[in-house]
Design an enzyme around this catalytic site. Structure first.
Site, PDB file in Angstrom:
ATOM      1  N   ASN A  10       1.063  -1.552   0.029  1.00  0.00           N
ATOM      2  CA  ASN A  10      -0.167  -0.209  -0.483  1.00  0.00           C
ATOM      3  C   ASN A  10       0.911   1.372   0.254  1.00  0.00           C
ATOM      4  OD1 ASN A  10      -1.166   2.012   0.216  1.00  0.00           O
ATOM      5  ND2 ASN A  10      -2.405   1.204   2.281  1.00  0.00           N
ATOM      6  N   TRP A  11       0.830   1.656  -1.267  1.00  0.00           N
ATOM      7  CA  TRP A  11       1.759   2.646  -1.345  1.00  0.00           C
ATOM      8  C   TRP A  11       1.340   4.214  -0.910  1.00  0.00           C
ATOM      9  CZ3 TRP A  11       4.200   2.435  -6.822  1.00  0.00           C
ATOM     10  CH2 TRP A  11       4.521   1.495  -7.596  1.00  0.00           C
ATOM     11  N   LYS A  12       0.464   3.896  -0.500  1.00  0.00           N
ATOM     12  CA  LYS A  12      -0.577   4.906   0.642  1.00  0.00           C
ATOM     13  C   LYS A  12      -0.376   6.315  -1.025  1.00  0.00           C
ATOM     14  CE  LYS A  12      -0.318   3.535   5.164  1.00  0.00           C
ATOM     15  NZ  LYS A  12       0.120   2.998   6.433  1.00  0.00           N
ATOM     16  N   HIS A  95      -9.199   0.676   5.054  1.00  0.00           N
ATOM     17  CA  HIS A  95      -7.960   1.400   5.262  1.00  0.00           C
ATOM     18  C   HIS A  95      -8.736   2.405   6.724  1.00  0.00           C
ATOM     19  CE1 HIS A  95      -4.258   2.368   6.770  1.00  0.00           C
ATOM     20  NE2 HIS A  95      -4.042   1.406   5.782  1.00  0.00           N
ATOM     21  N   GLU A  97      -7.306   4.421   7.865  1.00  0.00           N
ATOM     22  CA  GLU A  97      -6.669   6.370   7.664  1.00  0.00           C
ATOM     23  C   GLU A  97      -7.866   7.228   6.664  1.00  0.00           C
ATOM     24  OE1 GLU A  97      -3.194   5.425   5.739  1.00  0.00           O
ATOM     25  OE2 GLU A  97      -1.735   5.045   7.280  1.00  0.00           O
ATOM     26  N   GLU A 165      -5.137  -5.017  10.700  1.00  0.00           N
ATOM     27  CA  GLU A 165      -3.895  -3.362  10.944  1.00  0.00           C
ATOM     28  C   GLU A 165      -4.490  -3.428  11.912  1.00  0.00           C
ATOM     29  OE1 GLU A 165      -2.382  -2.378   6.821  1.00  0.00           O
ATOM     30  OE2 GLU A 165      -4.504  -1.660   7.078  1.00  0.00           O
ATOM     31  N   GLY A 171       2.707   2.857  10.646  1.00  0.00           N
ATOM     32  CA  GLY A 171       4.040   3.538  10.695  1.00  0.00           C
ATOM     33  C   GLY A 171       5.258   3.546  12.132  1.00  0.00           C
ATOM     34  N   SER A 211       3.837  -1.342  10.232  1.00  0.00           N
ATOM     35  CA  SER A 211       5.409  -1.609  10.983  1.00  0.00           C
ATOM     36  C   SER A 211       5.640  -3.358  10.423  1.00  0.00           C
ATOM     37  CB  SER A 211       5.563  -1.218  12.003  1.00  0.00           C
ATOM     38  OG  SER A 211       5.150  -0.109  12.049  1.00  0.00           O
ATOM     39  N   GLY A 232       3.023  -1.120   4.243  1.00  0.00           N
ATOM     40  CA  GLY A 232       2.897   0.493   3.929  1.00  0.00           C
ATOM     41  C   GLY A 232       4.451   0.593   3.551  1.00  0.00           C
ATOM     42  N   GLY A 233       4.761   1.185   5.174  1.00  0.00           N
ATOM     43  CA  GLY A 233       6.273   2.252   4.478  1.00  0.00           C
ATOM     44  C   GLY A 233       7.546   1.064   3.461  1.00  0.00           C
TER      45      GLY A 233
HETATM   46  P1  13P Z   1       3.281   0.849   7.907  1.00  0.00           P
HETATM   47  O1  13P Z   1       3.499  -1.014   6.871  1.00  0.00           O
HETATM   48  O2  13P Z   1       3.778   1.581   7.122  1.00  0.00           O
HETATM   49  O3  13P Z   1       2.943   0.253   9.076  1.00  0.00           O
HETATM   50  O4  13P Z   1       1.778   0.650   6.922  1.00  0.00           O
HETATM   51  C1  13P Z   1       0.576   0.223   6.962  1.00  0.00           C
HETATM   52  C2  13P Z   1      -0.745  -0.343   6.804  1.00  0.00           C
HETATM   53  O5  13P Z   1      -1.021   1.119   6.676  1.00  0.00           O
HETATM   54  C3  13P Z   1      -0.765  -0.597   5.010  1.00  0.00           C
HETATM   55  O6  13P Z   1      -1.769  -0.619   4.668  1.00  0.00           O
END
Ligand code: 13P
Length: 250
Positions: A10-12, A95, A97, A165, A171, A211, A232-233
């Site tokens: 997920n590149w956000k 998600h 967010e 999640e 993050g 994470s 994510g990251g």
């Molecule tokens: P991180 O891997 O950056 O913690 O993000 C997870 C995430 O929200 C994937 O959708």
């Protein structure tokens, strides 16, 4: 029951034509070695060019959100059939967010997952507790509530993946222990089995997100009910994303 792992990025809200294109290409270049399924979910403006670049590779394309309706006066939104039209196979819905920043409720998420199903997309339905809920010892009842509210009737192992999640792990560099994460995954599988059927849920992929990194992926992915990751990251560096994929044995 063996489930082929799915490692999804997920590149956000990250990536330009140049940087996103290079990242997708590097993932595609490493995909042949992976024993798992690979999915990248770039931001909306990159879906079409990256979809074209990934055509003919094993890397699948997903969007990060869709609208619940098929068309109409919804400025700035993208409908699920538009995503399948440009080659997406998946769409992330719910998600944390989006739940937090856009006021999405379980009902919104369920309607979006239904729209994804109608459009022939696989809905990656996200859920997870906040730190306050975990500290209060209410994780299980909260997760059950989110499952009941967000996962539509008609969900199958073919049209749905679930992503657990924990909000406090996203993050932050913190994760539940592999056993703690697996406990929630097992709860998700057994609760959905009652609604969707045990056979379907034995095949359903339940991803962990929050994470996940090359350094902790192997122990998380070794858990019996963790069937992949939503990253994510670490998905923004092809080397890290592919290292996580390498830790996911089929
Ligand atoms: P991180 O891997 O950056 O913690 O993000 C997870 C995430 O929200 C994937 O959708």
């Amino acid at each position: 029951m063996s489930r082929k792992p799915l490692i999804a990025g997920n590149w956000k809200m990250n990536g330009t034509l140049e940087s996103g294109g290079a990242l997708a290409q590097a993932v595609a270049d490493g995909a042949a070695d992976a024993a798992c399924d690979l999915l990248v979910c770039p931001p909306a403006q990159l879906l079409y060019p990256i979809g074209r670049a990934l055509a003919g590779t094993p890397v699948q394309l997903g969007a990060q959100d869709c609208h619940a309706e098929e068309k109409g006066a919804h400025t700035g939104d993208i409908a699920a059939p538009m995503l399948s039209d440009i080659g997406c196979s998946h769409v992330i819905v719910g998600h944390s967010e989006r739940r937090e920043n856009h006021g999405e409720t379980d009902g919104t998420v369920r309607a979006k997952a239904e729209a994804a199903h109608r459009a022939g997309l696989i809905a990656a339905i996200c859920l997870g507790e906040t730190e306050a809920i975990r500290d209060a010892g209410k994780t299980n009842s909260f997760i059950i509530g989110q499952l009941d509210g967000s996962v539509p009737e008609g969900s199958t192992a073919a049209n749905t993946v679930i992503a657990y999640e924990p909000v406090w792990a996203i993050g932050t560099g913190r994760t539940p222990t592999p056993a703690e994460a697996n406990e929630v995954h097992a709860l998700i599988r057994s609760h959905l089995s009652d609604r969707l059927g045990a056979d379907e849920c034995a095949k359903l992929r339940i991803l962990y997100g929050g994470s996940m990194k090359p350094g902790n992926a192997a122990e998380l992915l070794a858990q019996p009910d963790i069937d992949g990751g939503l990253i994510g990251g670490a998905a923004l560096k092809a080397e890290d994303f592919l290292a996580i994929a390498a830790a996911a044995k089929g």
